[in-house]
Design an enzyme around this catalytic site. Structure first.
Site: not given
Ligand SMILES: [Zn+2]
Lengths: 500, 491
Positions: B78, B153, B177
Site C-alpha cells: 500500500k 482505503s 481499510s
C-alpha cells in the site's frame, strides 16, 4: 522605524504600582541525543547535518522518548522541590511555523512531569526570596530560521528564509514560576537573581550547559502592573529575546516604566509579545496577533504515557548533588567569607575553580584573589566564561606556591599567568622560556643597588639622616634596572644595609 | 501460476521447482495486462522486485535455507508505507514525486524476508475513505465488477490480490481499510492487534487507530505474512513488546475444521436497518457453518458500539488534522506560490489548498474544530469516553466468548460515484469494523460467499494479543466454506 515608547521614572512607577512577574525559562538539556530520535544533540554544526526522518518530521517517522531526558526532567523537578507526576503524558501543541518540522510541538499540557515547587533565591544583599514554581515540563526545541533581507531580521519583511533543523527535537525543560508579587522596587533584581539561581542549579545538576548566549537557556518575562493596593493583576506583556542575566533585570525594569507611562496617561496595556532590544535595553512590540492562538492541545498518540515509579524517583532524589544554595552557605562558613565576598565568588563563577585551586594546595585567600580579580578580568577582556580560560586550577596553585617561596614576585607571576594563557605551557616552562626568575643573587643585585645609590646621592643623604621611607626611590630604580625581576623586599634590605 | 497461493508458491520456489524471478515476472506481466482496467497500482517497481527475486533464487541455487517462509513470493505494498528511493504518494497530489529517504519497518522486514515488492498500490488519499475514490490518481476498480468500488482505503491492495496481480499485499486499517476492501473483493484482510505491527514509516492518518496488516487470498497466506511483519519495534513507542501470537500455527490448526470448545459471540448490534439482505443471509449461513464445525454460538450485546461511528469521526479527524499539518511545502512535497512575492505562510496555505483533496480537507476541518478550545471536551473528550465504553463492552464480551463475529460491511461493493456526494453514506461502510480499531483489538475479514454475485465478508474479532484465536476460527471456516475467488469473472 521603531517609535521610542515613553517611560515613567522608576521611583514614580513604584509610588503608584505594584509589579507582578511570571518567568518562563527554557533550558536545553545536554543529553547525548535529541528528545525523540537518535540524532546528536550538539550546538552549532553545519546546517541540517544532525537530522533524521523523525526530527525532520518526514511522513511516517515516529518519536521515541529519550529516557535520559525524562531522568533530567525529574531531577530538575526534585531540585525545585516539585511534586513528580506518577503518570503523565506528552501533548501536541499545534501551530504552523516553518522551523517546526511537524507543525506541532511535542510538549506537555495539563499533565506536566513536575509541578508545585519553589526555589529560594539569594538577592545581592543576602536576603533570600522564595519563588514559587508552577510547573516544569518537557518539550522539544524547534529548528532555527534565518531571515535574509528586510530590516528587522525577523520573518516579517524578510526577502527569503533559510531553515536549519539541527536544533529541532533538542530536549527542553520549560520552568514556569507562579506569579511573583510584592517585590516592589526589587522586582527586576529578583528576576535576575531567580534566573541566576536557576542557572546555577542546572550547572550543579549537570543537566544543561545553560549558555544564555547560545540559547541553551532562554527567558521569557511576563510583566504586569497593578495599582497599589489592588488585588487583581493587570494585563501582562511577554518579553522575549532576553539573552543574558543582566538583560533579565533590564527588561523587567524597562517594561515596568513603559507600562506605567501608558497607564498613567489613561491608556491600557495590550496583551502582546515584546522583544527585548539589547542595544538600548528597551522592548518593542511584536507583530500584533489578530486572534489569540488556539494550540488545540491533545495527548500525543505516538508516545506512551510516562509513569515514573516511586523507586525510580527516590533513586533519582539520591543522585541530587549538593544544591547551590546549600553549597554557598557551606563554603561561606568554611572559608569564613563575608556576604560580599561570597557574592563575588559566586557571581564571577569562580567558586568551583577556587575550591579546586585550594585542593591543589593553595591558601583560600590567594586562590580567591587570583580567580575573582585578575583572572576574572582576563576572562572579561576575552569575553569568555571564567571556566573557559585556558588555565587550570593546578597551574594557578603552582603560581601561588612560587610566589610564596619567593621565586616569583606578584608582577612576575602575572607575566607567568599571561604565558600560560598564551599557551606557552605550565608555569615552570613559562618561567624557563621567558627567563622570569626573581633575581635573588645578592652580588648581581648589589651592583644594581650601588649604581642606583651612586646616581642619587641626595637620597642616600636622606636615608642616612634617618628618612628610611626615602629608600623607596632607590628600590624603584633598582626594580626598573632589573626589569622587575628583583625581589623588592630584598632590594630594600640591601639599600638600607649600604646606607648604614 | 498466478492463481496459486503464496504458501504453494513459496514451497515450489524453495524446492527449486520454479524461480522467484519467474513468479515475480508472471505477476508483473499480469499487472501489465490487467491494471489498465483496475488502476490498482500507482507505481510498479519491476527492477526492484526482480532484483529481490534474483537474490532469493541465488540462495536457493546455493543450497541456503530460505530467509523466511515467504522468501521469493512477491507482494503489493500500500502506498502509505515508505519505501527508500521508491515513490510514496499516499494517493495524494501533495506527495507526488516524493522519494522517501528511508524504509518503513514493515518495508524493511519484507526486504529482509526476501519478499519482492512489485509496487505501490492505490488508496484513498492518506487512507481517508472507503472506496479508493478519494485517490488523487483516479479510483481503483473492483475486479468482480469494474463499475464498482474495491473498498477503501486499501482498495488497490485488495483489488491486486483479487485479480491475481499479486498473491499478497499489505494494507493499513484505521477504521476498516483492510477488512472492508477484503470483504468486497472476496479476499482475506487482517487488522492485527494495535501495536502488533510497527507503524514506523506508515504515513499517519490517525496514530491511535492506524494498524498495518496482511491482505491475502487464504487465511494461511495471511498468517504467514502476518508473522513476517509483526513484532516489537524500538522505533515505534506504541509497538507492543510481547511475543507475536502464533498465527501460523493457529491457521494450520484451524484448517482441520474442528471448532469444538470455541465460543463464538454474534454481535446483535450489527444487523437490521441499513444491512443488505444478501449480506445478512450470508452472515447467517456463516454462523450456522461455525456451529456445524463445533463452535458454541451465543448472542452478545455491545450497546456502546452504536456510538462507535460518531466517536471515530471525531478522533480520527482530530488526529489527522495534526498529523497532516507537516505537509506545508517547506521540506518536501508539492509547493505552490513560491514566486518571491508570497510569504512562507501564503505558500503553505496555497500548497495545502492545491495538494489536498476534498475529503482530506473535510476531515482536517472537522478535526481542527473538534480540538478547538471550548469544544475539546464536548467532541474529542466525549469521543475518548465512548472509546473507553467500547473497550469495556469488548472486555465484557470476551469474558463470555473467545471471538466475536459480524458482517464485515453492511453492503456489498457499491457503484463508483454512488456515494461520493454523500459522506455519511460512505462512512457507514465502516460501521462494523470501527469498534475493533477504537479498542485496539484484533479483527479480520474472511470471504463468506456471494450476495447478488458480489463478495461478502465475515468479520471475526478477537481480544488484543489473541490474534491467533481469530486465525483458527477463520481457517476452520475457510476450509468448510471453500474458495470464493474461483467464481471471479475473467478480466
Ligand atoms: Zn533526528
Amino acid at each position: 522605524m521603531i517609535a521610542i515608547a515613553e517611560t515613567l521614572d522608576y521611583d514614580e512607577v513604584l509610588e503608584h504600582f505594584d509589579p507582578v512577574l511570571g518567568l518562563e525559562v527554557h533550558v536545553e538539556l545536554n543529553t547525548n541525543t535529541k528528545m525523540f530520535c537518535g540524532c546528536a544533540n550538539v550546538f552549532g554544526g553545519e546546517p541540517n547535518t544532525h537530522v533524521c526522518p523523525t526530527c525532520l518530521g518526514l511522513p511516517g517517522a515516529l518519536p521515541v522518548m529519550n529516557a535520559r531526558g525524562v531522568e533530567s526532567a525529574i531531577r530538575i523537578g526534585l531540585a525545585l522541590n516539585c511534586e513528580i507526576a506518577p503518570w503523565c503524558r506528552f501533548a501536541r501543541k499545534n501551530y504552523f511555523y516553518p522551523d517546526m518540522p511537524k507543525n506541532f510541538q511535542t510538549s506537555q499540557y495539563d499533565e506536566p512531569i513536575a509541578f508545585d515547587g519553589y526555589l529560594d533565591v539569594a538577592l545581592d544583599d543576602g536576603e533570600v526570596v522564595r519563588v514559587g514554581i508552577e510547573r516544569a515540563h518537557m518539550e522539544e526545541d524547534t529548528g532555527k530560521s534565518l531571515h535574509v533581507g528586510g530590516a528587522t531580521g525577523r520573518i516579517h519583511g524578510a526577502e527569503h528564509s533559510l531553515l536549519d533543523y539541527n536544533r529541532a527535537g533538542v530536549p527542553l525543560i520549560e520552568i514556569v514560576t507562579k506569579p511573583i508579587e510584592g517585590m516592589g522596587h526589587r522586582a527586576p533584581e529578583v528576576a535576575r537573581a531567580y534566573v541566576t539561581a536557576l542557572r546555577e542549579l542546572m550547572l550543579a545538576l549537570g543537566v544543561s550547559d545553560v549558555r544564555m548566549d547560545q540559547g541553551s537557556m532562554r527567558c521569557d518575562a511576563n510583566i504586569s502592573l497593578m495599582p497599589k493596593g489592588a488585588s487583581e493583576f493587570g494585563t501582562r506583556t511577554e518579553t522575549k529575546n532576553v539573552n543574558s542575566l543582566r538583560s533579565v533585570e533590564r527588561a523587567v525594569r524597562y517594561e515596568m516604566t513603559r507600562q506605567a507611562a501608558v497607564l498613567r496617561d489613561g491608556g491600557s496595556i495590550t496583551q502582546e509579545t515584546r522583544h527585548f532590544q539589547e542595544a538600548d535595553g528597551s522592548t518593542s512590540a511584536g507583530r500584533p496577533k489578530e486572534t489569540s492562538e488556539d494550540y488545540r492541545y491533545f495527548p500525543e498518540p505516538d508516545l506512551v504515557p510516562i509513569a515514573p515509579s516511586r523507586e525510580w524517583v527516590d533513586e533519582l532524589r539520591g543522585t541530587l548533588p549538593e544544591l547551590p544554595w546549600e553549597r554557598r552557605k557551606r563554603i561561606q562558613d568554611e572559608w569564613g567569607l563575608t556576604d560580599e565576598e561570597t557574592r563575588d565568588l559566586f557571581n564571577t563563577g569562580a567558586a568551583d575553580l577556587v575550591a579546586l585551586t585550594v585542593d591543589a594546595g593553595a591558601p583560600v585567600a590567594e586562590a580567591r584573589s587570583w580567580w575573582v580579580q585578575y583572572l576574572t578580568q582576563q576572562a572579561n577582556t576575552r569575553e569568555i566564561e571564567l571556566a573557559e580560560l585556558p588555565i587550570t586550577p593546578a597551574q594557578v596553585a603552582r603560581v601561588i606556591a612560587l610566589i610564596a617561596e619567593g621565586t616569583l614576585t606578584h608582577k612576575l607571576a602575572r607575566e607567568v599567568v599571561q604565558g600560560v594563557l598564551a599557551g606557552e605551557g605550565d608555569p615552570d616552562e613559562v618561567i624557563a622560556d621567558r627567563g622570569l626568575q626573581v633575581v635573588s643573587d645578592d652580588s648581581a643585585l648589589l651592583a644594581a643597588v650601588d649604581e642606583a645609590l651612586a646616581a642619587q646621592p641626595d637620597v642616600v643623604e636622606k636615608i642616612k639622616g634617618g628618612k628610611v621611607q626615602a629608600a623607596g626611590a632607590i628600590v624603584g630604580a633598582v626594580m626598573k634596572a632589573t626589569k622587575g625581576q628583583a625581589d623588592a623586599k630584598r632590594v630594600r634590605e640591601l639599600v638600607l644595609e649600604r646606607c648604614q | 501460476m498466478i492463481k496459486q497461493t503464496a504458501a504453494e508458491l513459496a514451497a515450489r520456489i524453495h524446492a527449486g521447482e520454479i524461480s522467484s524471478v519467474d513468479v515475480t515476472q508472471a505477476h508483473l506481466d499480469r499487472i501489465t495486462k490487467v491494471d489498465d482496467q483496475l488502476n490498482a497500482f500507482l507505481h510498479v517497481d519491476a527492477e526492484g522486485a526482480l532484483a529481490a527475486a534474483a537474490k532469493v533464487d541465488a540462495d536457493v541455487a546455493a543450497g541456503k535455507p530460505p530467509v523466511s517462509p515467504l522468501a521469493g513470493v512477491p507482494l503489493a505494498l500500500k502506498d502509505v508505507m515508505t519505501t527508500k528511493g521508491v515513490p510514496t504518494t499516499c494517493g495524494s497530489k501533495t506527495l507526488e514525486g516524493w522519494l522517501p529517504p528511508y524504509d518503513a519497518t514493515v518495508t524493511r522486514k519484507l526486504r529482509e524476508a526476501g519478499v519482492p515488492i512489485l509496487g505501490k498500490t492505490n488508496m484513498d488519499e492518506f487512507a481517508m475513505g472507503s472506496s479508493t475514490e478519494n485517490s488523487a490518481y483516479g479510483p481503483t476498480r473492483n475486479p468482480w465488477d469494474t463499475s464498482r468500488i474495491p473498498g477503501g482505503s486499501g482498495g488497490g491492495s485488495s483489488a491486486a490480490i483479487a485479480s491475481f496481480e499479486a498473491p499478497l499485499a499489505i494494507g493499513t486499517d484505521t477504521g476498516g481499510s483492510i477488512r472492508q476492501p477484503g470483504a468486497v473483493t472476496g479476499t482475506v484482510g487482517v487488522k492485527p492487534t494495535y501495536g502488533g505491527v510497527s507503524r514506523y514509516g506508515l504515513v499517519a492518518f490517525s496514530s491511535s487507530l492506524d494498524q498495518a496488516g496482511p491482505c491475502a487470498r487464504t487465511v494461511l497466506d495471511a498468517a504467514l505474512l502476518h508473522e513476517i511483519i509483526a513484532g516489537h519495534d524500538p522505533m515505534d513507542s506504541t509497538s507492543i513488546n510481547a511475543p507475536v501470537p502464533n498465527v501460523v500455527e493457529a491457521a494450520k490448526q484451524g484448517a482441520n475444521g474442528d471448532l469444538t470448545g470455541v465460543k463464538v459471540g454474534v454481535v446483535t448490534e450489527f444487523s437490521g436497518e441499513g444491512y443488505q439482505q444478501g449480506v445478512l443471509d450470508s452472515f447467517q449461513a456463516a454462523v450456522e457453518q461455525l456451529r456445524a464445525l463445533g463452535a458454541e454460538v451465543v448472542e452478545i450485546s455491545c450497546p456502546s458500539f452504536d456510538y462507535a461511528l460518531p466517536a471515530y469521526y471525531l478522533i480520527a479527524p482530530s488526529e489527522c488534522s495534526s498529523n497532516l499539518a507537516r505537509f506545508d511545502a517547506m521540506r518536501y512535497g508539492l509547493r505552490v506560490g513560491d514566486d518571491g512575492d508570497h510569504s512562507a505562510e501564503d505558500v503553505m496555505s496555497a500548497s495545502r489548498e492545491a495538494g489536498f483533496g476534498a475529503e482530506v480537507k473535510r476531515r482536517i476541518m472537522i478535526g481542527t474544530y473538534a480540538l478547538s478550545s471550548g469544544y475539546y471536551d464536548a467532541y474529542y473528550g466525549s469521543a475518548q469516553q465512548v472509546r473507553t465504553l467500547i473497550t469495556r463492552d469488548f472486555a465484557a464480551a470476551y469474558e463470555q466468548v473467545d471471538v466475536l463475529v459480524s458482517p464485515t460491511t453492511p453492503t456489498t461493493a457499491f457503484k463508483i460515484g454512488e456515494r461520493v456526494d454523500d459522506p455519511m453514506a460512505m462512512y457507514l461502510a465502516d460501521l462494523c469494523t470501527i469498534p475493533a480499531n477504537l479498542a485496539g483489538n484484533a479483527a479480520m475479514s474472511v470471504p463468506s460467499g456471494l450476495a447478488d454475485g458480489l463478495p461478502v465478508g465475515l468479520q471475526i474479532m478477537a481480544p488484543a494479543l489473541a490474534d491467533d484465536r481469530m486465525y483458527r476460527v477463520a481457517a476452520a471456516y475457510e476450509s468448510a466454506r471453500g474458495p470464493v475467488l474461483n467464481e471471479i469473472p475473467e478480466l
